[in-house]
Design an enzyme around this catalytic site. Sequence first.
Site, PDB file in Angstrom:
ATOM      1  N   GLY A  15       0.821  -1.217   0.000  1.00 28.05           N
ATOM      2  CA  GLY A  15       0.000   0.000   0.000  1.00 28.05           C
ATOM      3  C   GLY A  15       0.852   1.264   0.000  1.00 28.05           C
ATOM      4  O   GLY A  15       0.604   2.210  -0.753  1.00 28.05           O
ATOM      5  N   HIS A 176      -2.662 -17.720  -9.425  1.00 25.27           N
ATOM      6  CA  HIS A 176      -1.412 -17.206  -8.851  1.00 25.27           C
ATOM      7  C   HIS A 176      -0.975 -18.123  -7.712  1.00 25.27           C
ATOM      8  O   HIS A 176      -1.106 -17.792  -6.537  1.00 25.27           O
ATOM      9  CB  HIS A 176      -1.648 -15.777  -8.344  1.00 25.27           C
ATOM     10  CG  HIS A 176      -0.424 -15.139  -7.754  1.00 25.27           C
ATOM     11  ND1 HIS A 176       0.754 -15.005  -8.435  1.00 25.27           N
ATOM     12  CD2 HIS A 176      -0.209 -14.586  -6.527  1.00 25.27           C
ATOM     13  CE1 HIS A 176       1.635 -14.400  -7.670  1.00 25.27           C
ATOM     14  NE2 HIS A 176       1.087 -14.152  -6.502  1.00 25.27           N
TER      15      HIS A 176
HETATM   16  N1  LIG Z   1      -1.291 -10.788  -5.921  1.00 29.11           N
HETATM   17  C1  LIG Z   1       0.016 -10.715  -5.810  1.00 29.11           C
HETATM   18  O1  LIG Z   1       0.742 -10.899  -6.784  1.00 29.11           O
HETATM   19  C2  LIG Z   1       0.630 -10.380  -4.492  1.00 29.11           C
HETATM   20  C3  LIG Z   1       1.960  -9.960  -4.416  1.00 29.11           C
HETATM   21  C4  LIG Z   1       2.487  -9.629  -3.172  1.00 29.11           C
HETATM   22  C5  LIG Z   1       1.695  -9.697  -2.022  1.00 29.11           C
HETATM   23  N2  LIG Z   1       0.406 -10.112  -2.151  1.00 29.11           N
HETATM   24  C6  LIG Z   1      -0.489 -10.137  -0.993  1.00 29.11           C
HETATM   25  O2  LIG Z   1      -0.871  -8.790  -0.701  1.00 29.11           O
HETATM   26  C7  LIG Z   1      -1.272  -8.698   0.662  1.00 29.11           C
HETATM   27  C8  LIG Z   1      -0.609  -7.491   1.309  1.00 29.11           C
HETATM   28  O3  LIG Z   1       0.784  -7.605   1.321  1.00 29.11           O
HETATM   29  P1  LIG Z   1       1.693  -6.522   2.096  1.00 29.11           P
HETATM   30  O4  LIG Z   1       3.090  -6.930   1.901  1.00 29.11           O
HETATM   31  O5  LIG Z   1       1.278  -5.155   1.750  1.00 29.11           O
HETATM   32  O6  LIG Z   1       1.246  -6.841   3.592  1.00 29.11           O
HETATM   33  P2  LIG Z   1       1.366  -5.865   4.884  1.00 29.11           P
HETATM   34  O7  LIG Z   1       1.184  -6.714   6.091  1.00 29.11           O
HETATM   35  O8  LIG Z   1       2.588  -5.039   4.789  1.00 29.11           O
HETATM   36  O9  LIG Z   1       0.105  -4.885   4.720  1.00 29.11           O
HETATM   37  C9  LIG Z   1      -1.208  -5.334   4.864  1.00 29.11           C
HETATM   38  C10 LIG Z   1      -1.969  -4.230   5.552  1.00 29.11           C
HETATM   39  O10 LIG Z   1      -3.344  -4.602   5.603  1.00 29.11           O
HETATM   40  C11 LIG Z   1      -3.865  -4.006   6.784  1.00 29.11           C
HETATM   41  N3  LIG Z   1      -5.150  -4.623   7.124  1.00 29.11           N
HETATM   42  C12 LIG Z   1      -5.399  -5.801   7.726  1.00 29.11           C
HETATM   43  N4  LIG Z   1      -6.721  -5.973   7.872  1.00 29.11           N
HETATM   44  C13 LIG Z   1      -7.325  -4.883   7.321  1.00 29.11           C
HETATM   45  C14 LIG Z   1      -8.668  -4.481   7.151  1.00 29.11           C
HETATM   46  N5  LIG Z   1      -9.692  -5.236   7.592  1.00 29.11           N
HETATM   47  N6  LIG Z   1      -8.916  -3.299   6.537  1.00 29.11           N
HETATM   48  C15 LIG Z   1      -7.897  -2.517   6.110  1.00 29.11           C
HETATM   49  N7  LIG Z   1      -6.598  -2.838   6.256  1.00 29.11           N
HETATM   50  C16 LIG Z   1      -6.321  -4.021   6.859  1.00 29.11           C
HETATM   51  C17 LIG Z   1      -2.777  -4.226   7.822  1.00 29.11           C
HETATM   52  O11 LIG Z   1      -2.942  -3.344   8.927  1.00 29.11           O
HETATM   53  C18 LIG Z   1      -1.530  -3.946   7.004  1.00 29.11           C
HETATM   54  O12 LIG Z   1      -1.106  -2.602   7.130  1.00 29.11           O
HETATM   55  C19 LIG Z   1      -0.908 -10.058   1.278  1.00 29.11           C
HETATM   56  O13 LIG Z   1      -2.060 -10.867   1.359  1.00 29.11           O
HETATM   57  C20 LIG Z   1       0.084 -10.651   0.292  1.00 29.11           C
HETATM   58  O14 LIG Z   1       0.108 -12.050   0.323  1.00 29.11           O
HETATM   59  C21 LIG Z   1      -0.123 -10.464  -3.347  1.00 29.11           C
HETATM   60  O1  LIG Z   2       4.487 -15.034  -2.624  1.00 28.71           O
HETATM   61  C1  LIG Z   2       3.745 -14.350  -1.912  1.00 28.71           C
HETATM   62  O2  LIG Z   2       3.290 -14.757  -0.850  1.00 28.71           O
HETATM   63  C2  LIG Z   2       3.410 -12.944  -2.329  1.00 28.71           C
HETATM   64  C3  LIG Z   2       3.032 -12.812  -3.758  1.00 28.71           C
HETATM   65  O3  LIG Z   2       1.992 -13.657  -4.112  1.00 28.71           O
HETATM   66  C4  LIG Z   2       4.188 -12.938  -4.692  1.00 28.71           C
HETATM   67  O4  LIG Z   2       4.097 -13.686  -5.670  1.00 28.71           O
HETATM   68  O5  LIG Z   2       5.206 -12.256  -4.463  1.00 28.71           O
END
Ligand SMILES: NC(=O)c1ccc[n+]([C@@H]2O[C@H](COP(=O)([O-])OP(=O)(O)OC[C@H]3O[C@@H](n4cnc5c(N)ncnc54)[C@H](O)[C@@H]3O)[C@@H](O)[C@H]2O)c1
Ligand SMILES: O=C(O)C[C@H](O)C(=O)O
Length: 320
Positions: A15, A176
Amino acid sequence: MARPKIALIGAGQIGGTLAHLAAMKELGDVVLFDISEGTPEGKALDIAESGPSEGFDARLKGTSDYADIAGADVCIVTAGVPRKPGMSRDDLLGINLKVMKAVGEGIRENAPDAFVICITNPLDAMVWALQKFSGLPTEKVCGMAGVLDSARFRHFLSLEFDVSMKDVTAFVLGGHGDTMVPLTRYSTVAGIPLPDLVKMGWTSQEKLDAIVQRTRDGGAEIVGLLKTGSAFYAPATSAIEMAESYLKDQKRLLPCAAYCDGVFGLDGFYVGVPTVIGAGGVERIVDIKLTKDEQAMFDNSVAAVKGLVEACKGIDDSLA
Ligand SMILES: NC(=O)c1ccc[n+]([C@@H]2O[C@H](COP(=O)([O-])OP(=O)(O)OC[C@H]3O[C@@H](n4cnc5c(N)ncnc54)[C@H](O)[C@@H]3O)[C@@H](O)[C@H]2O)c1
Ligand SMILES: O=C(O)C[C@H](O)C(=O)O
C-alpha cells in the site's frame, strides 16, 4: 478537471509503495486506508513530504474511515496478511476472506463506481470473494498477479539472454499459485518465440525449464529472503501498470485475474487470462487457443482455484 481519486485499501508494504508510485506518476490524489492506527496517516504524510523534492502534484490523505474513499475512481486492495517462510499463499485464505468481506462492504457503500484491483492472497479466490462482497460489476473488479508473474519471467529471461528487459515479452496465465502457467510459446525476445530461441541455440530446454520453475517459485524466493513478509516493490509496480491503463484508457493487453464466464471453457471463475484494460475496466478477455499440454496445465491451475473458491463458500455462507 479534478484529479482522479485513488483509494488504497491497506497501507502496509504494498500500500505504501503504491501510494508513492501513484504520487510520483501523478496518477491522481491518493487516499490510504488502513485499520492500523496512525499507519495510513503517517505514510501519507511521509510521502507528501517527498513531494517538494520530487516535484509532484498530488494530495495524499491517510484514514481509517471508509467515508474518505467516497467517489474513488480506482481502489487497490492489499488489506490482509502476507505469508511467512514455510507457508503457502493458500494458508492465508481464512483470515484474508474476513478482511475481503469488510473491504467489499466498504467499497460497495462508498466507491461503487471504482475500478477495483485486488492484490490480497490467495489472489484468485480473494478477488472472486471481493467481487461477491462488493457487488460491483465483474468487469470492474479484477486481480493483479499475471503482470507480476510475467515480469518475473521477463526478468529471468533477460538475464539468460543478456538482452534488455524491454525487449522480452511473456505471458503467465492461470491461478497465482504453484500451478501457474508460464506460456513459453507466447513469450518472446523482440517477437521471437522462446521455442525458436531454443532451436537457435540461445538457450537449452533444460535452462528454460529451470527459468519456468523459478518463475513459479518467484514469490516464495522473495519470502524466503525477506523472512518477515513478501514482495512489495514489483507487486506495487504491476498494479500501478493496470491502474494507469484504466485511468488513461490505454487498452493495455495484460494478464490479469478476470471473471471468466464462457471463455477459456470457464463458468464464473476468476483466473489469470490475457485481458484488455481500458476506461470500461476489463474490456475484453483474449480467449487464446491452448495446445493440449498448455490446456492440461491451465486446467490443473483452474482446479486449484476452484478448490479455494469452494473453501471460501464453506467458510462464509453468504458466498454459497
Ligand atoms: N497478488 C500478488 O501478486 C501479491 C503480491 C504480493 C503480495 N500479495 C499479498 O498482498 C497482501 C498485502 O501484502 P503486504 O506486503 O502489503 O502486507 P502488509 O502486512 O505489509 O500490509 C497489509 C496491511 O493490511 C492491513 N489490514 C489488515 N486488515 C485490514 C482491514 N480489515 N482493513 C484494512 N486494512 C487491513 C494491515 O494493517 C496492514 O497494514 C498479502 O495478502 C500478500 O500475500 C499479493
Ligand atoms: O508469494 C507471496 O506470498 C506474495 C506474492 O503472491 C508474490 O508472488 O510475491
